[in-house]
Scaffold this motif. Structure first.
Motif, PDB file in Angstrom:
ATOM      1  N   THR A  20      90.810 -48.037   8.845  1.00  0.00           N
ATOM      2  CA  THR A  20      90.787 -46.937   7.891  1.00  0.00           C
ATOM      3  C   THR A  20      92.088 -46.968   7.088  1.00  0.00           C
ATOM      4  O   THR A  20      93.082 -47.588   7.495  1.00  0.00           O
ATOM      5  CB  THR A  20      90.685 -45.580   8.609  1.00  0.00           C
ATOM      6  OG1 THR A  20      91.892 -45.361   9.349  1.00  0.00           O
ATOM      7  CG2 THR A  20      89.481 -45.536   9.550  1.00  0.00           C
ATOM      8  N   SER A  21      92.073 -46.276   5.955  1.00  0.00           N
ATOM      9  CA  SER A  21      93.308 -46.164   5.170  1.00  0.00           C
ATOM     10  C   SER A  21      94.392 -45.469   5.988  1.00  0.00           C
ATOM     11  O   SER A  21      95.579 -45.803   5.888  1.00  0.00           O
ATOM     12  CB  SER A  21      93.030 -45.404   3.867  1.00  0.00           C
ATOM     13  OG  SER A  21      92.054 -46.093   3.091  1.00  0.00           O
ATOM     14  N   HIS A  22      93.985 -44.514   6.833  1.00  0.00           N
ATOM     15  CA  HIS A  22      94.939 -43.812   7.702  1.00  0.00           C
ATOM     16  C   HIS A  22      95.555 -44.770   8.719  1.00  0.00           C
ATOM     17  O   HIS A  22      96.752 -44.657   9.051  1.00  0.00           O
ATOM     18  CB  HIS A  22      94.252 -42.644   8.414  1.00  0.00           C
ATOM     19  CG  HIS A  22      95.174 -41.836   9.260  1.00  0.00           C
ATOM     20  ND1 HIS A  22      96.106 -40.964   8.735  1.00  0.00           N
ATOM     21  CD2 HIS A  22      95.332 -41.775  10.615  1.00  0.00           C
ATOM     22  CE1 HIS A  22      96.798 -40.407   9.718  1.00  0.00           C
ATOM     23  NE2 HIS A  22      96.338 -40.877  10.864  1.00  0.00           N
ATOM     24  N   THR A  57      91.553 -43.814  -1.204  1.00  0.00           N
ATOM     25  CA  THR A  57      91.048 -44.246   0.105  1.00  0.00           C
ATOM     26  C   THR A  57      90.069 -45.407  -0.030  1.00  0.00           C
ATOM     27  O   THR A  57      89.259 -45.456  -0.951  1.00  0.00           O
ATOM     28  CB  THR A  57      90.351 -43.064   0.797  1.00  0.00           C
ATOM     29  OG1 THR A  57      91.306 -42.021   0.981  1.00  0.00           O
ATOM     30  CG2 THR A  57      89.789 -43.453   2.143  1.00  0.00           C
ATOM     31  N   LEU A  69      95.413 -51.651  -1.326  1.00  0.00           N
ATOM     32  CA  LEU A  69      95.684 -50.264  -0.973  1.00  0.00           C
ATOM     33  C   LEU A  69      97.142 -50.014  -1.341  1.00  0.00           C
ATOM     34  O   LEU A  69      98.044 -50.667  -0.801  1.00  0.00           O
ATOM     35  CB  LEU A  69      95.451 -50.010   0.518  1.00  0.00           C
ATOM     36  CG  LEU A  69      95.576 -48.550   0.949  1.00  0.00           C
ATOM     37  CD1 LEU A  69      94.416 -47.718   0.385  1.00  0.00           C
ATOM     38  CD2 LEU A  69      95.598 -48.432   2.480  1.00  0.00           C
ATOM     39  N   LYS A  81      94.431 -54.541   2.598  1.00  0.00           N
ATOM     40  CA  LYS A  81      93.871 -53.862   3.781  1.00  0.00           C
ATOM     41  C   LYS A  81      92.863 -54.762   4.504  1.00  0.00           C
ATOM     42  O   LYS A  81      91.990 -55.357   3.872  1.00  0.00           O
ATOM     43  CB  LYS A  81      93.173 -52.559   3.363  1.00  0.00           C
ATOM     44  CG  LYS A  81      92.724 -51.737   4.572  1.00  0.00           C
ATOM     45  CD  LYS A  81      91.892 -50.536   4.190  1.00  0.00           C
ATOM     46  CE  LYS A  81      90.420 -50.818   4.158  1.00  0.00           C
ATOM     47  NZ  LYS A  81      89.810 -51.182   5.451  1.00  0.00           N
ATOM     48  N   ASP A 115      87.058 -47.361   2.277  1.00  0.00           N
ATOM     49  CA  ASP A 115      86.236 -47.258   3.479  1.00  0.00           C
ATOM     50  C   ASP A 115      86.653 -48.333   4.483  1.00  0.00           C
ATOM     51  O   ASP A 115      87.152 -49.394   4.089  1.00  0.00           O
ATOM     52  CB  ASP A 115      84.759 -47.441   3.131  1.00  0.00           C
ATOM     53  CG  ASP A 115      84.193 -46.271   2.339  1.00  0.00           C
ATOM     54  OD1 ASP A 115      84.724 -45.152   2.487  1.00  0.00           O
ATOM     55  OD2 ASP A 115      83.232 -46.477   1.575  1.00  0.00           O
ATOM     56  N   HIS A 120      99.143 -42.958   0.911  1.00  0.00           N
ATOM     57  CA  HIS A 120      98.403 -43.970   0.150  1.00  0.00           C
ATOM     58  C   HIS A 120      97.669 -43.326  -1.019  1.00  0.00           C
ATOM     59  O   HIS A 120      97.393 -42.126  -1.024  1.00  0.00           O
ATOM     60  CB  HIS A 120      97.411 -44.724   1.045  1.00  0.00           C
ATOM     61  CG  HIS A 120      96.282 -43.862   1.557  1.00  0.00           C
ATOM     62  ND1 HIS A 120      95.139 -43.631   0.839  1.00  0.00           N
ATOM     63  CD2 HIS A 120      96.137 -43.172   2.717  1.00  0.00           C
ATOM     64  CE1 HIS A 120      94.340 -42.842   1.524  1.00  0.00           C
ATOM     65  NE2 HIS A 120      94.922 -42.546   2.670  1.00  0.00           N
TER      66      HIS A 120
END
Length: 289
Positions: free
Chosen positions: A15-17, A37, A46, A10, A39, A34
């Motif tokens: 964001t993970s989203h 999470t 990820l 990542k 930050d 995923h």
């Protein structure tokens, strides 16, 4: 598109989203999720599930994680990391290496940790970070977490500030930001996290991870069978037992431990994840029909 896991490195400020949204375009499927999470400030591993592998993710989130972190002593922030506003300063110049080692040792093992105010923990049905942004004081309860290893790898002193590089291996649910906050509090100078890179989730590490640009050029998917065999104990069953499992039936326990166990058909096909309870192995997720 086949089902499987994608190990993403990542980037910072995503964001993970955001990563999931990009992976949906790369994999050309909506069925992407995923595990665990990260930050926006953090980088590194990820674990992303594609298609049927999304059903693995909740089980993978329970595994041990590894991080490389930088903690700044001498400043506290309202988010416990560099994304927040400074709330207090106190010189860390007098913090000795011995005191630092003692502070780290006290935060190693099974500890009670209060999550950061700005976190996704729900309080009375509302996310703590939403309450904090409205200026509300959030009363979060301490939770038991396990820090398997907390190792200082470098210490850099800059006047009143001290930057501490550390490697951490910990249970799911551990906040590295909270470790930084609590280390600073114990040393009397405050502290916050300035850098975080996740190096591992269970058996999946940075050596397996690819950037989003690399994945866009060549989508590397870890097949379901390999992903499960790497993460969980493996149980190979007969044709008769394979039919039972495929229809959601239970098997006799095989003594393979309390966590999820991957069940495989004679031809190597992944059938299910099961959990042993007493004398029975109960399906958690069935992947064939």
């Amino acid at each position: 598109m086949d089902s499987g896991l994608v190990i993403v490195d990542k980037p910072a400020d995503w964001t993970s989203h955001d990563v999931v949204a990009r992976m949906r375009r790369i994999a050309r499927t909506r069925r992407v999720g995923h595990a665990g999470t990260l930050d926006p400030m953090a980088t590194g591993v990820l674990v992303v599930g594609v298609n049927r592998a999304t059903r693995l993710l909740g089980h993978l989130a329970l595994t041990e994680k590894g991080y490389d972190a930088t903690i700044r002593l001498g400043e506290s922030t309202n988010t416990d990391d560099a994304e927040g506003e400074t709330t207090a300063t106190a010189s860390a110049a007098s913090v000795t290496d011995e005191a630092l080692r003692a502070g780290v040792a006290a935060l190693t093992g099974t500890i009670e940790q209060v999550p950061p105010q700005v976190s996704a923990i729900k309080v009375n049905g509302e996310r703590a970070y939403k309450m904090a942004r409205k200026g509300e004081e959030v009363a979060l309860k301490p939770r038991p977490v396990t820090v398997h290893a907390f190792t200082v790898t470098d210490v850099r002193r800059h006047g009143d500030l001290v930057d501490v590089d550390a490697s951490v291996a910990c249970s799911s649910g551990t906040y590295i930001r909270a470790l930084a906050r609590d280390l600073g509090a114990a040393l009397g100078c405050g502290g916050h996290l300035t850098a975080l890179r996740r190096t591992r989730v269970g058996p999946y590490d940075l050596g397996m991870a690819r950037t989003l640009d690399e994945l866009a050029a060549d989508l590397a998917v870890l097949p379901m069978e390999e992903a499960v065999a790497a993460a969980f104990p493996r149980r190979d069953v007969s044709e008769d037992d394979a039919r039972k499992v495929a229809h959601g039936g239970r098997l006799p326990a095989a003594g393979l431990g309390p966590g999820p166990v991957g069940v495989f058909a004679p031809d190597g096909t992944l059938l299910a994840l099961v959990e042993e309870q007493g004398r029975a192995a109960k399906p958690l997720a069935v992947f064939v029909s």
